[in-house]
Design an enzyme around this catalytic site. Sequence first.
Site, PDB file in Angstrom:
ATOM      1  N   SER A  26       0.883  -1.127   0.023  1.00  0.00           N
ATOM      2  CA  SER A  26       0.021  -0.096   0.115  1.00  0.00           C
ATOM      3  C   SER A  26       0.884   1.179  -0.084  1.00  0.00           C
ATOM      4  O   SER A  26       1.382   1.630   0.990  1.00  0.00           O
ATOM      5  CB  SER A  26      -0.932  -0.067   1.186  1.00  0.00           C
ATOM      6  OG  SER A  26      -1.600   1.201   1.158  1.00  0.00           O
ATOM      7  N   HIS A  50      -0.080  -0.976  -4.367  1.00  0.00           N
ATOM      8  CA  HIS A  50      -1.794  -0.636  -4.160  1.00  0.00           C
ATOM      9  C   HIS A  50      -1.815   0.831  -4.040  1.00  0.00           C
ATOM     10  O   HIS A  50      -1.244   1.332  -3.253  1.00  0.00           O
ATOM     11  CB  HIS A  50      -1.975  -1.581  -2.920  1.00  0.00           C
ATOM     12  CG  HIS A  50      -3.479  -1.429  -2.801  1.00  0.00           C
ATOM     13  ND1 HIS A  50      -4.422  -2.420  -3.020  1.00  0.00           N
ATOM     14  CD2 HIS A  50      -4.280  -0.459  -2.285  1.00  0.00           C
ATOM     15  CE1 HIS A  50      -5.660  -2.100  -2.701  1.00  0.00           C
ATOM     16  NE2 HIS A  50      -5.683  -1.045  -2.273  1.00  0.00           N
ATOM     17  N   ASP A  52      -4.673   3.424  -3.246  1.00  0.00           N
ATOM     18  CA  ASP A  52      -5.831   3.946  -3.146  1.00  0.00           C
ATOM     19  C   ASP A  52      -6.222   5.027  -3.696  1.00  0.00           C
ATOM     20  O   ASP A  52      -5.422   6.237  -3.592  1.00  0.00           O
ATOM     21  CB  ASP A  52      -5.983   3.920  -1.392  1.00  0.00           C
ATOM     22  CG  ASP A  52      -5.950   2.597  -0.981  1.00  0.00           C
ATOM     23  OD1 ASP A  52      -6.637   1.713  -1.058  1.00  0.00           O
ATOM     24  OD2 ASP A  52      -5.005   2.405  -0.096  1.00  0.00           O
ATOM     25  N   GLY A 159     -11.743   3.491   3.862  1.00  0.00           N
ATOM     26  CA  GLY A 159     -10.946   4.966   3.688  1.00  0.00           C
ATOM     27  C   GLY A 159     -10.285   5.304   5.102  1.00  0.00           C
ATOM     28  O   GLY A 159      -9.672   6.405   5.115  1.00  0.00           O
ATOM     29  N   ASP A 194      -7.660  -6.375   2.609  1.00  0.00           N
ATOM     30  CA  ASP A 194      -7.157  -5.172   2.747  1.00  0.00           C
ATOM     31  C   ASP A 194      -7.865  -4.387   4.081  1.00  0.00           C
ATOM     32  O   ASP A 194      -9.045  -4.341   4.176  1.00  0.00           O
ATOM     33  CB  ASP A 194      -7.654  -4.152   1.486  1.00  0.00           C
ATOM     34  CG  ASP A 194      -7.460  -2.905   1.625  1.00  0.00           C
ATOM     35  OD1 ASP A 194      -6.481  -2.316   2.268  1.00  0.00           O
ATOM     36  OD2 ASP A 194      -7.762  -2.012   0.400  1.00  0.00           O
ATOM     37  N   GLY A 195      -6.832  -3.881   5.066  1.00  0.00           N
ATOM     38  CA  GLY A 195      -7.149  -3.408   6.161  1.00  0.00           C
ATOM     39  C   GLY A 195      -6.901  -4.181   7.156  1.00  0.00           C
ATOM     40  O   GLY A 195      -7.090  -5.409   7.399  1.00  0.00           O
ATOM     41  N   GLY A 196      -6.204  -3.513   8.412  1.00  0.00           N
ATOM     42  CA  GLY A 196      -5.894  -4.428   9.595  1.00  0.00           C
ATOM     43  C   GLY A 196      -4.848  -5.232   9.401  1.00  0.00           C
ATOM     44  O   GLY A 196      -4.663  -6.234  10.231  1.00  0.00           O
ATOM     45  N   GLY A 216       0.564  -2.204   4.346  1.00  0.00           N
ATOM     46  CA  GLY A 216       0.925  -0.748   4.635  1.00  0.00           C
ATOM     47  C   GLY A 216       2.123  -0.513   5.609  1.00  0.00           C
ATOM     48  O   GLY A 216       3.380  -0.757   5.329  1.00  0.00           O
ATOM     49  N   SER A 217       1.795  -0.127   6.622  1.00  0.00           N
ATOM     50  CA  SER A 217       2.719   0.158   7.730  1.00  0.00           C
ATOM     51  C   SER A 217       3.566  -1.151   8.232  1.00  0.00           C
ATOM     52  O   SER A 217       4.709  -0.798   8.738  1.00  0.00           O
ATOM     53  CB  SER A 217       1.998   0.911   8.795  1.00  0.00           C
ATOM     54  OG  SER A 217       0.959  -0.042   9.447  1.00  0.00           O
TER      55      SER A 217
END
Length: 246
Positions: A26, A50, A52, A159, A194-196, A216-217
């Site tokens: 991400s 990725h 967004d 988001g 996606d996410g978490g 991501g992070s």
Amino acid sequence: MSTTRAASSSEPLAGLPDGRLLVDVSVWSADLTCLRAEIERASPVADLFHFDVGDSQFVPDLLFFPDLLAALRPLTTVPFHAHLMVRRPAPLAALFAQAGADLITVHAETGDDVHPALDTIRQHGKAAGLALTLDTPVTAVRPYLDAVDVVVLVGTPIGTRGTGLAPAALDRLRTLRGLLHETGRDQAVKILADGGIREPTVGPLADAGADGVVAGSLLFGSDDLTATTRWLHQHVPPRATAKRPR
């Protein structure tokens, strides 16, 4: 009555590896002041990048735009994934295809705009994805399964960044994996979570049926990208070892 259209082209994703968790990196979590360096740093470990894309309507933020993706495209051969979190995806799908996106994902929640967007993606020879927010039943993917290469299940409020994985996310993955098996699309459609994406959630997400994660992070905050990615690859989804059609 089915509302599916002709299948999307999976050719842009043909080089993705089988047999291990895919890493969709991400860019939103990168250091935005030096994206060139961040893309070059992560390219050796990324299966996809990725992006967004937000329109400040479907999601609150304005995020990433076609000219930026086009400017970054020459820096790497890693496929680019444009995740369109927008109300009207078809016009932007064309622009991101022209900018160099290899996979373009649109949201099921855009309703009647989904099929025109998928048509646009196919006309540009790109791979197509469908995304679902947490509030959308997993069965909403059924009319589109013959037309997509990827389903993105968002496991946090849409988001947002830095939020934990919703308790329902794992059951949603299992439900989707079962639906793909039921419809004969289990080997043709990849599932991205996606996410978490955190150290404690990666294993359960893979076990529940995710073929890949949008990291991501977890990556950009790592002191050793190679070691973190090697650890991610150790989580092998149950279906990842089966050969996918090319």
